[in-house]
Design a protein around this motif. Sequence first.
Motif, PDB file in Angstrom:
ATOM      1  N   GLY A 290       0.806  -1.212   0.000  1.00 49.89           N
ATOM      2  CA  GLY A 290       0.000   0.000   0.000  1.00 49.89           C
ATOM      3  C   GLY A 290       0.841   1.265   0.000  1.00 49.89           C
ATOM      4  N   ASP A 291       0.158   2.393  -0.083  1.00 48.89           N
ATOM      5  CA  ASP A 291       0.836   3.692  -0.124  1.00 48.89           C
ATOM      6  C   ASP A 291       1.670   3.953   1.126  1.00 48.89           C
ATOM      7  OD1 ASP A 291      -0.116   4.218  -2.628  1.00 48.89           O
ATOM      8  OD2 ASP A 291      -1.728   5.562  -1.972  1.00 48.89           O
ATOM      9  N   ALA A 292       1.212   3.491   2.281  1.00 51.36           N
ATOM     10  CA  ALA A 292       1.982   3.704   3.514  1.00 51.36           C
ATOM     11  C   ALA A 292       3.337   2.999   3.428  1.00 51.36           C
ATOM     12  CB  ALA A 292       1.197   3.209   4.727  1.00 51.36           C
ATOM     13  N   ILE A 293       3.359   1.817   2.829  1.00 47.69           N
ATOM     14  CA  ILE A 293       4.614   1.073   2.679  1.00 47.69           C
ATOM     15  C   ILE A 293       5.510   1.766   1.648  1.00 47.69           C
ATOM     16  CG2 ILE A 293       5.647  -1.168   2.142  1.00 47.69           C
ATOM     17  CD1 ILE A 293       3.904  -1.194   4.674  1.00 47.69           C
ATOM     18  N   ILE A 294       4.905   2.260   0.574  1.00 48.62           N
ATOM     19  CA  ILE A 294       5.685   3.012  -0.424  1.00 48.62           C
ATOM     20  C   ILE A 294       6.384   4.187   0.253  1.00 48.62           C
ATOM     21  CG2 ILE A 294       5.506   4.568  -2.414  1.00 48.62           C
ATOM     22  CD1 ILE A 294       3.383   2.689  -3.557  1.00 48.62           C
ATOM     23  N   HIS A 295       5.641   4.941   1.052  1.00 46.72           N
ATOM     24  CA  HIS A 295       6.218   6.112   1.715  1.00 46.72           C
ATOM     25  C   HIS A 295       7.271   5.715   2.751  1.00 46.72           C
ATOM     26  CE1 HIS A 295       3.706   8.826  -0.475  1.00 46.72           C
ATOM     27  NE2 HIS A 295       2.610   8.206  -0.069  1.00 46.72           N
ATOM     28  N   ALA A 296       7.112   4.540   3.358  1.00 41.21           N
ATOM     29  CA  ALA A 296       8.112   4.070   4.325  1.00 41.21           C
ATOM     30  C   ALA A 296       9.444   3.779   3.634  1.00 41.21           C
ATOM     31  CB  ALA A 296       7.601   2.820   5.046  1.00 41.21           C
ATOM     32  N   TYR A 297       9.426   3.264   2.413  1.00 40.30           N
ATOM     33  CA  TYR A 297      10.656   2.946   1.682  1.00 40.30           C
ATOM     34  C   TYR A 297      11.239   4.160   0.950  1.00 40.30           C
ATOM     35  CZ  TYR A 297      10.559  -2.022   2.626  1.00 40.30           C
ATOM     36  OH  TYR A 297      10.610  -3.234   3.257  1.00 40.30           O
ATOM     37  N   SER A 298      10.419   5.144   0.673  1.00 41.05           N
ATOM     38  CA  SER A 298      10.871   6.320  -0.067  1.00 41.05           C
ATOM     39  C   SER A 298      11.965   7.054   0.703  1.00 41.05           C
ATOM     40  CB  SER A 298       9.687   7.257  -0.320  1.00 41.05           C
ATOM     41  OG  SER A 298      10.113   8.389  -1.043  1.00 41.05           O
ATOM     42  N   GLY A 299      13.108   7.255   0.045  1.00 43.31           N
ATOM     43  CA  GLY A 299      14.217   7.985   0.651  1.00 43.31           C
ATOM     44  C   GLY A 299      15.120   7.131   1.535  1.00 43.31           C
TER      45      GLY A 299
ATOM     46  N   TYR B 168       4.114  -3.314  -9.298  1.00 43.70           N
ATOM     47  CA  TYR B 168       4.405  -2.658  -8.021  1.00 43.70           C
ATOM     48  C   TYR B 168       5.566  -1.675  -8.170  1.00 43.70           C
ATOM     49  CZ  TYR B 168       1.319  -5.791  -5.406  1.00 43.70           C
ATOM     50  OH  TYR B 168       0.233  -6.464  -4.906  1.00 43.70           O
ATOM     51  N   ALA B 169       6.583  -2.031  -8.942  1.00 50.97           N
ATOM     52  CA  ALA B 169       7.708  -1.113  -9.157  1.00 50.97           C
ATOM     53  C   ALA B 169       7.239   0.137  -9.894  1.00 50.97           C
ATOM     54  CB  ALA B 169       8.827  -1.814  -9.931  1.00 50.97           C
ATOM     55  N   MET B 170       6.398  -0.044 -10.928  1.00 54.41           N
ATOM     56  CA  MET B 170       5.876   1.125 -11.662  1.00 54.41           C
ATOM     57  C   MET B 170       5.026   1.991 -10.745  1.00 54.41           C
ATOM     58  SD  MET B 170       4.993  -0.058 -15.537  1.00 54.41           S
ATOM     59  CE  MET B 170       4.185  -1.600 -15.204  1.00 54.41           C
ATOM     60  N   ARG B 171       4.221   1.355  -9.897  1.00 52.71           N
ATOM     61  CA  ARG B 171       3.403   2.131  -8.970  1.00 52.71           C
ATOM     62  C   ARG B 171       4.281   2.899  -7.990  1.00 52.71           C
ATOM     63  NH1 ARG B 171       0.391  -0.865  -5.179  1.00 52.71           N
ATOM     64  NH2 ARG B 171       0.309   0.667  -3.577  1.00 52.71           N
ATOM     65  N   TYR B 172       5.373   2.285  -7.572  1.00 55.37           N
ATOM     66  CA  TYR B 172       6.311   2.968  -6.686  1.00 55.37           C
ATOM     67  C   TYR B 172       6.853   4.228  -7.357  1.00 55.37           C
ATOM     68  CZ  TYR B 172      10.079   3.878  -3.458  1.00 55.37           C
ATOM     69  OH  TYR B 172      10.901   4.490  -2.539  1.00 55.37           O
ATOM     70  N   PHE B 173       7.344   4.080  -8.596  1.00 55.39           N
ATOM     71  CA  PHE B 173       7.877   5.235  -9.322  1.00 55.39           C
ATOM     72  C   PHE B 173       6.816   6.307  -9.509  1.00 55.39           C
ATOM     73  CE2 PHE B 173      10.777   1.951 -11.385  1.00 55.39           C
ATOM     74  CZ  PHE B 173      11.816   2.213 -10.502  1.00 55.39           C
ATOM     75  N   ALA B 174       5.597   5.888  -9.837  1.00 60.36           N
ATOM     76  CA  ALA B 174       4.519   6.850 -10.040  1.00 60.36           C
ATOM     77  C   ALA B 174       4.207   7.606  -8.754  1.00 60.36           C
ATOM     78  CB  ALA B 174       3.261   6.148 -10.547  1.00 60.36           C
ATOM     79  N   THR B 175       4.252   6.908  -7.638  1.00 56.57           N
ATOM     80  CA  THR B 175       3.930   7.545  -6.355  1.00 56.57           C
ATOM     81  C   THR B 175       5.040   8.481  -5.885  1.00 56.57           C
ATOM     82  OG1 THR B 175       2.552   5.676  -5.705  1.00 56.57           O
ATOM     83  CG2 THR B 175       3.305   7.120  -3.940  1.00 56.57           C
ATOM     84  N   VAL B 176       6.295   8.019  -5.918  1.00 57.80           N
ATOM     85  CA  VAL B 176       7.379   8.860  -5.388  1.00 57.80           C
ATOM     86  C   VAL B 176       7.730  10.016  -6.312  1.00 57.80           C
ATOM     87  CG1 VAL B 176       8.365   7.002  -3.996  1.00 57.80           C
ATOM     88  CG2 VAL B 176       9.284   7.449  -6.276  1.00 57.80           C
TER      89      VAL B 176
END
Length: 185
Positions: A17-26, A72-80
Amino acid sequence: GIILVAINPYKQLPIYGDAIIHAYSGQNMGDMDPHIFAVAEEAYKQMARNNKNQSIIVSGESGAGKTVSARYAMRYFATVSRSSSNAHVEDKVLASNPITEAVGNAKTTRNDNSSRFGKYTEISFDQSYQIIGANMRTYLLEKSRVVFQVENERNYHIFYQLCACAMQPEYEHLKLGRSQENNLL
């Protein structure tokens, strides 16, 4: 390079989910648990830091979850990379997947939505590292599936989708019947 071994659990897990994406971002590689988002973050960070193209290779057997991992990788790039002013390009990149899946995916004995083709997806970023477009090349691996299917397997999804709407006027020229009539289920 970095290698991540992921196993398809054949069920949805609450780790994408988005919370996990934000946890890994940066985050730095190794600071968090191994995850497709950690690999995507490292590629994104290296692209921004070194201003060089990056590649992520997703490989595995049928049913291993390659398509889902790539999504999931594409969604990560799109989100960050998202900015409030230019969110539509990212949405279009993510929305293109169902179209390619209809043309190149089929039901197999191991997977109801198995990719029967190879994909090379190139995502383009601008100077501020926001997605500005994507180019997808597909390589059809199973041409034989068009005319022959193993027992309990099916043709490509697009065939059944076209058969389902065969009676509509704009598709009459294809002269398709229902897939059951043609003994193709």
